[in-house]
Design a protein around this motif. Structure first.
Motif, PDB file in Angstrom:
ATOM      1  N   UNK A 203      32.523  18.246  -8.271  1.00  0.00           N
ATOM      2  CA  UNK A 203      31.771  18.441  -9.512  1.00  0.00           C
ATOM      3  C   UNK A 203      32.649  18.169 -10.723  1.00  0.00           C
ATOM      4  N   UNK A 204      33.956  18.230 -10.521  1.00  0.00           N
ATOM      5  CA  UNK A 204      34.912  17.878 -11.563  1.00  0.00           C
ATOM      6  C   UNK A 204      36.100  17.221 -10.888  1.00  0.00           C
ATOM      7  N   UNK A 205      37.171  17.042 -11.634  1.00  0.00           N
ATOM      8  CA  UNK A 205      38.297  16.254 -11.125  1.00  0.00           C
ATOM      9  C   UNK A 205      38.886  16.869  -9.859  1.00  0.00           C
ATOM     10  N   UNK A 206      39.152  16.018  -8.883  1.00  0.00           N
ATOM     11  CA  UNK A 206      39.893  16.400  -7.690  1.00  0.00           C
ATOM     12  C   UNK A 206      41.026  15.407  -7.475  1.00  0.00           C
ATOM     13  N   UNK A 207      42.073  15.868  -6.799  1.00  0.00           N
ATOM     14  CA  UNK A 207      43.197  14.991  -6.513  1.00  0.00           C
ATOM     15  C   UNK A 207      42.776  13.901  -5.534  1.00  0.00           C
ATOM     16  N   UNK A 208      43.485  12.784  -5.577  1.00  0.00           N
ATOM     17  CA  UNK A 208      43.134  11.656  -4.708  1.00  0.00           C
ATOM     18  C   UNK A 208      43.268  12.021  -3.236  1.00  0.00           C
ATOM     19  N   UNK A 209      44.165  12.962  -2.904  1.00  0.00           N
ATOM     20  CA  UNK A 209      44.321  13.376  -1.507  1.00  0.00           C
ATOM     21  C   UNK A 209      43.017  13.957  -0.975  1.00  0.00           C
ATOM     22  N   UNK A 316      40.445  23.683   6.151  1.00  0.00           N
ATOM     23  CA  UNK A 316      41.892  23.709   5.931  1.00  0.00           C
ATOM     24  C   UNK A 316      42.186  23.905   4.457  1.00  0.00           C
ATOM     25  N   UNK A 317      43.298  24.567   4.174  1.00  0.00           N
ATOM     26  CA  UNK A 317      43.671  24.842   2.789  1.00  0.00           C
ATOM     27  C   UNK A 317      44.084  23.560   2.089  1.00  0.00           C
ATOM     28  N   UNK A 318      43.702  23.443   0.828  1.00  0.00           N
ATOM     29  CA  UNK A 318      44.042  22.294   0.022  1.00  0.00           C
ATOM     30  C   UNK A 318      44.848  22.767  -1.177  1.00  0.00           C
ATOM     31  N   UNK A 319      45.693  21.905  -1.683  1.00  0.00           N
ATOM     32  CA  UNK A 319      46.596  22.269  -2.768  1.00  0.00           C
ATOM     33  C   UNK A 319      45.847  22.783  -3.992  1.00  0.00           C
ATOM     34  N   UNK A 320      44.795  22.099  -4.472  1.00  0.00           N
ATOM     35  CA  UNK A 320      44.077  22.618  -5.647  1.00  0.00           C
ATOM     36  C   UNK A 320      43.480  23.999  -5.424  1.00  0.00           C
ATOM     37  N   UNK A 329      50.999  32.252  -9.972  1.00  0.00           N
ATOM     38  CA  UNK A 329      51.924  31.415  -9.207  1.00  0.00           C
ATOM     39  C   UNK A 329      51.879  29.973  -9.703  1.00  0.00           C
ATOM     40  N   UNK A 330      50.682  29.450  -9.970  1.00  0.00           N
ATOM     41  CA  UNK A 330      50.539  28.071 -10.442  1.00  0.00           C
ATOM     42  C   UNK A 330      51.279  27.864 -11.752  1.00  0.00           C
ATOM     43  N   UNK A 331      51.195  28.859 -12.654  1.00  0.00           N
ATOM     44  CA  UNK A 331      51.876  28.746 -13.938  1.00  0.00           C
ATOM     45  C   UNK A 331      53.387  28.666 -13.758  1.00  0.00           C
ATOM     46  N   UNK A 332      53.922  29.560 -12.922  1.00  0.00           N
ATOM     47  CA  UNK A 332      55.365  29.547 -12.672  1.00  0.00           C
ATOM     48  C   UNK A 332      55.783  28.271 -11.947  1.00  0.00           C
ATOM     49  N   UNK A 333      54.966  27.827 -11.012  1.00  0.00           N
ATOM     50  CA  UNK A 333      55.307  26.621 -10.254  1.00  0.00           C
ATOM     51  C   UNK A 333      55.385  25.405 -11.163  1.00  0.00           C
TER      52      UNK A 333
END
Length: 426
Positions: A203-209, A316-320, A329-333
């Motif tokens: 529905x919005x941007x997703x990574x190419x993976x 399966x878990x995806x990075x986004x 965690x995302x902010x610190x990463x």
């Protein structure tokens, strides 16, 4: 970072000061630095208010402040900045803190916390305390490279979306044609799986993976639909050939004796064995001889296994998903690692953040050995997030418990992440 005794030092502020020192060693024009940042600002976590404050600070700097050996430091008062931006004092401090934590400004603090500065006759800053914009100089090239990567990523995503559109249109057309022609086959099951894949369309941007994985699923489903369609049409091909042969006989007869054909138009049809009835029975026999000629609720085992495998992959878990479910965690990463392109980048950053929450190197190595690098990284992200929110007091012990569950086959990380996403939505 120099600790003056009144501002609490954090790893983010320490990184910002290191960037400021690096920025002092390079000459980057202000325009280039700001343009590079604005093109990637939203991606690295900057909000509109952050950019407004940064623009206000940048207006105080002069061209010579961005030369090598200089630092563009702004010592404007809070009152003036509040007047220019319309922020309250708390909002002003919040935006300034975010700019520093993300690593685009640094705080050059005086011993008493006051901002002030002076220039010499040439307009160069001699001494100043306040907001230091030197990190922008240090990161200008990084931001430009990031912009190029983001542009390439957008182009890849557009190409993949076009390919997905072609595949899903082909699938829909084949299924609709099969249903319209009343062909026998597992169309109900294939339609159900097709609708599930449609629900996964971004529905919005997703990574190419993620788009590549989605395209793979659509192509696999398209292949299954094509195979089922060909089997169903092959089953009626003998009938079609019989009809064509009879039509050719009629045409030849008409050519040989047109008067007979005209004067007795029904003889060939009514006096011979009824071709329509015969063709109908042939169709039923042919359809019964192929695998697809079964009730639709009896799907072959191969199709069931494939559907199960696709659904397993989709859970399966995806990075986004991890980054969205664990915002702290995302902010610190991102602060530590910049633009995170894949699991390898996230694993590297997790190793850097590990000491911050007290997880020993031994515990981290055991987790990677028992769970695998990717699962261990996802588990660490969850532990970091829960520790930041006060849900977990002992990160090391919590990670060890997750390892024990993984070894016993009782660890279901995807449930935890989707549960946090549902909680955010609520």
């Amino acid at each position: 970072m120099k600790h003056t005794g009144w501002r609490k030092p954090t790893p983010g502020l320490g990184v910002a000061e290191q960037l400021a020192q690096a920025g002092e060693q390079v000459a980057v024009p202000k325009t280039r630095a700001f343009v590079a940042l604005k093109r990637v600002g939203a991606h690295i976590g900057l909000k509109a208010g952050d950019m407004m404050l940064l623009d206000t600070l940048g207006a105080f700097t002069q061209a010579q402040d961005w030369e090598e050996g200089q630092r563009p430091i702004v010592w404007a008062s809070n009152a003036y900045l509040m007047e220019q931006t319309g922020f309250s004092l708390s909002a002003l401090k919040r935006h300034a803190r975010r700019l520093a934590e993300i690593g685009v400004i640094s705080f050059q603090d005086s011993p008493n916390g006051k901002r002030w500065g002076r220039r010499n006759a040439d307009g160069r800053i001699v001494e100043a305390y306040g907001f230091d914009l030197s990190p922008l100089s240090a990161r200008a090239e990084e931001f430009e490279n990031l912009q190029a990567e983001l542009q390439a990523e957008r182009e890849r995503c557009q190409r993949l979306k076009r390919q997905i559109t072609v595949a899903r249109r082909m699938i829909r057309a084949r299924i609709e044609a099969a249903v319209s022609d009343a062909l026998r086959g597992p169309w109900t099951q294939l339609t159900g799986l097709f609708e599930e894949l449609l629900d996964r369309l971004p529905r919005r941007h997703q990574a190419s993976e993620q788009l590549e994985r989605l395209l793979t699923w659509f192509k696999e489903l398209q292949e299954r639909v094509e195979v089922a369609y060909l089997k169903a049409t092959d089953a009626i091909m003998p009938v079609d050939r019989t009809v064509d042969k009879e039509a050719e006989t009629i045409r030849n007869t008409q050519k040989m004796n047109p008067r007979e054909f005209i004067s007795e138009p029904h003889i060939l049809i009514t006096n011979e064995l009824n071709p329509v009835t015969s063709n109908s029975s042939e169709k039923e026999e042919a359809a019964g001889a192929v695998p697809n000629a079964r009730p639709e609720d009896q799907v072959d085992r191969e199709l069931e296994d494939w559907v199960a495998e696709v659904r397993k992959k989709r859970t399966a878990l995806e990075l986004p998903t991890i980054m969205q479910a664990c915002p702290e965690f995302a902010s610190w990463a991102r602060n530590m690692g910049g633009f995170l392109k894949n699991w390898n980048d996230l694993h590297r950053v997790a190793g850097q953040l590990r000491p911050m929450i007290g997880i020993s190197e031994h515990a981290w190595n055991v987790a990677q050995d028992r769970m695998g690098t990717q699962v261990a990284t996802a588990a660490f992200a969850l532990v970091f997030e829960k520790h930041s929110s006060g849900e977990v007091a002992s990160p090391g012990g919590y990670l060890r418990g997750m390892v024990e569950k993984a070894v016993a086959g009782e660890l279901h990380l995807e449930r935890s992440f989707y549960g946090r996403l549902n909680g955010q939505a609520a």
